[in-house]
Design an enzyme around this catalytic site. Structure first.
Site, mmCIF file in Angstrom:
data_model
loop_
_atom_site.group_PDB
_atom_site.id
_atom_site.type_symbol
_atom_site.label_atom_id
_atom_site.label_comp_id
_atom_site.label_asym_id
_atom_site.label_seq_id
_atom_site.Cartn_x
_atom_site.Cartn_y
_atom_site.Cartn_z
ATOM 1 N N ASP A 197 25.239 51.414 31.825
ATOM 2 C CA ASP A 197 24.159 52.368 32.101
ATOM 3 C C ASP A 197 23.780 53.139 30.840
ATOM 4 O OD1 ASP A 197 22.292 53.562 33.741
ATOM 5 O OD2 ASP A 197 23.734 54.787 34.845
ATOM 6 N N ASP A 262 16.443 55.188 39.019
ATOM 7 C CA ASP A 262 17.119 55.191 40.309
ATOM 8 C C ASP A 262 16.121 55.397 41.446
ATOM 9 O OD1 ASP A 262 19.472 54.935 38.941
ATOM 10 O OD2 ASP A 262 20.133 56.997 39.239
#
Length: 473
Positions: A197, A262
């Site tokens: 990430d 997200d």
């Protein structure tokens, strides 16, 4: 709910109109997926913890620990899933957050997890184990020696990227040796999947002071995985840069890449909102257009973020029609099918979406040929409320078509139209870039529509879609 009629051209079914005359569409370029850098021939399928971590109100019984993860993942090993979704992936928080072991390698938080034990339990169920990492070594570990070297971490990793990590110098061989040591440790634990990430360029800072270019971390992780001797998927995140320079790096080193930020509604009572899904679909549109520009074959799969179609609307935040549309687009893209649902509260509608035999047959095809936009009336690829998509056709003339009414734009989809209610969505063969006759199967309604030779059309309510499987007539 879905309001649907499909027809042959000229049947004159009430309420359905013929497509407007279209100008000559751009010829269809068929793009396909090839083997990924780490040796995979299809996208990942499984479950990830993050949506439930970020939305505890949507699943109040879930806690981020080994017992609760095993409870969730055991669902994947049982009917009706029967191994169709096989990866159980931990998101952020499984590891100690400010230091590593004596060599600066990641260590698991023993108050919540025993990673080798968890991996062993999952493997015994026929499942795979995934973990989450970010670039860099810990600031607190700069005086530790990299495993197998005489070099301190601080000699090759300096500065502060805002995640309690220093920033590696990826030109140093010792940097690669640090990554090798971590990948080897993960391999010894039985890890099968790594989510990397906060990769830049592309990831939003999210309150951190991220370096402008962390693409070296992707290359280092790929090489470390290759050197480990264990086949491990590498999924990179968040919304990554799609210019040719960086798309080439992602495509040459990772197995999947995020196309959007997200999707979860952090702290909400539901997992996602429809407006966010509109944004996600449009970000995939942009991603595949870039892919078409740079490649004939892609060696990387898109990751549209967690798939949250398994729970009813009071948990997922999506109506049944919207859930179907999400599943159709994630399947159509050949994207990772990583669930974010509470697997202990799936409803029958959600179970059917996730395990429908005809839909999984389509998914096997789109894991080779992803959908691309071919707008009704023009075959164009711009953002629009009423959309048509096509995957393929393959050399054997198999194809997949998705028709969608995304509904009024909430400002994130980028298409601007504010037309409400049921709309007719028609895609001619000219729009789609195909010719000839096809047997057409309406996947979700399990209906054979017969041989069609010129167009498909559907009446679709806001947020609804139809998934069609075409085979040579």
């Amino acid at each position: 709910m879905l309001c649907l009629e499909l027809l042959y051209l000229g049947l004159g079914i009430a309420g359905v109109t013929a497509a407007p005359a279209a100008s000559a569409a751009t010829p269809l370029k068929v793009i396909s997926y090839a083997q990924t850098p780490n040796g995979f021939r299809g996208p990942a399928r499984g479950w990830n913890t993050f949506a439930l971590q970020a939305n505890p109100n949507a699943a109040p019984s879930f806690q981020f620990d080994q017992a609760h993860v095993l409870t969730q993942c055991s669902v994947l090993a049982s009917a009706p899933f029967n191994g169709q979704y096989d990866t159980c992936s931990l998101d952020s928080g499984w590891s100690v957050g400010d230091h590593g072991d004596d060599f600066g390698r990641l260590i698991y938080d023993t108050t919540h997890f025993d990673i080798p034990s968890l991996a062993s339990s999952l493997h015994a169920k026929g499942l795979k184990m995934g973990v989450y990492v970010v670039p860099g070594a810990f600031l607190n570990d700069v005086n530790k020696t990299i495993f197998g070297t005489q070099t301190k971490i601080g000699e090759v990793c300096t500065g502060n990227e805002g995640l309690a990590r220093c920033i590696f110098d990826y030109t140093r061989t010792e940097t690669q040796q640090w990554h090798n040591s971590v990948a080897n440790l993960f391999a010894s634990w039985g890890v099968d999947f790594v989510k990397l990430d906060f990769v830049t360029p592309g990831s939003p800072s999210n309150g951190q002071n991220l370096p402008a270019d962390q693409s070296g971390s992707v290359i280092a992780w790929h090489n470390a995985i290759k050197n480990s001797g264990r086949q491990i998927r590498l999924d990179i995140s968040w919304k990554l840069d799609r210019t040719q320079k960086y798309f080439n790096i992602w495509n040459s080193n990772a197995d999947a890449m995020r196309t959007d930020q997200d999707l979860n509604n952090s702290g909400s009572n539901v997992l996602v909102s429809w407006g966010t899904v509109q944004r996600a679909i449009d970000n995939y549109r942009q991603w595949i257009i870039a892919g078409l520009q740079f490649f004939d074959k892609l060696n990387i799969y898109p990751d549209l973020d967690n798939l949250v179609v398994g729970n009813p609307e009071n948990i997922s935040g999506l109506s049944n029609g919207q859930r179907t549309t999400v599943m159709s687009h994630w399947i159509g893209a050949g994207a990772n099918l990583i669930l974010g649902n509470d697997l202990t509260t799936l409803d029958d509608f959600g179970k059917n979406l996730l395990t429908n035999a005809q839909a999984l047959k389509v998914a096997a095809f789109t894991a080779q040929f992803p959908i691309q936009p071919r707008n009704p009336g023009s075959g164009a690829q711009n953002a629009a409320q009423l959309q048509a998509w096509i995957a393929g056709p393959s050399p054997s003339r198999e194809a997949v078509v998705v028709l969608t009414n995304l509904g009024p734009d909430n400002g994130q989809g980028g298409f601007g139209t504010q037309t409400r209610g049921v709309q007719t969505v028609t895609a001619t063969w000219q729009d789609l870039g195909i010719t000839g006759s096809f047997n057409v199967q309406d996947v979700w309604n399990n209906k054979n529509l017969g041989v069609i030779s010129n167009q498909v059309s559907a009446q679709l309510d806001e947020g609804a879609s139809v998934l069609l499987h075409l085979t040579a007539a």
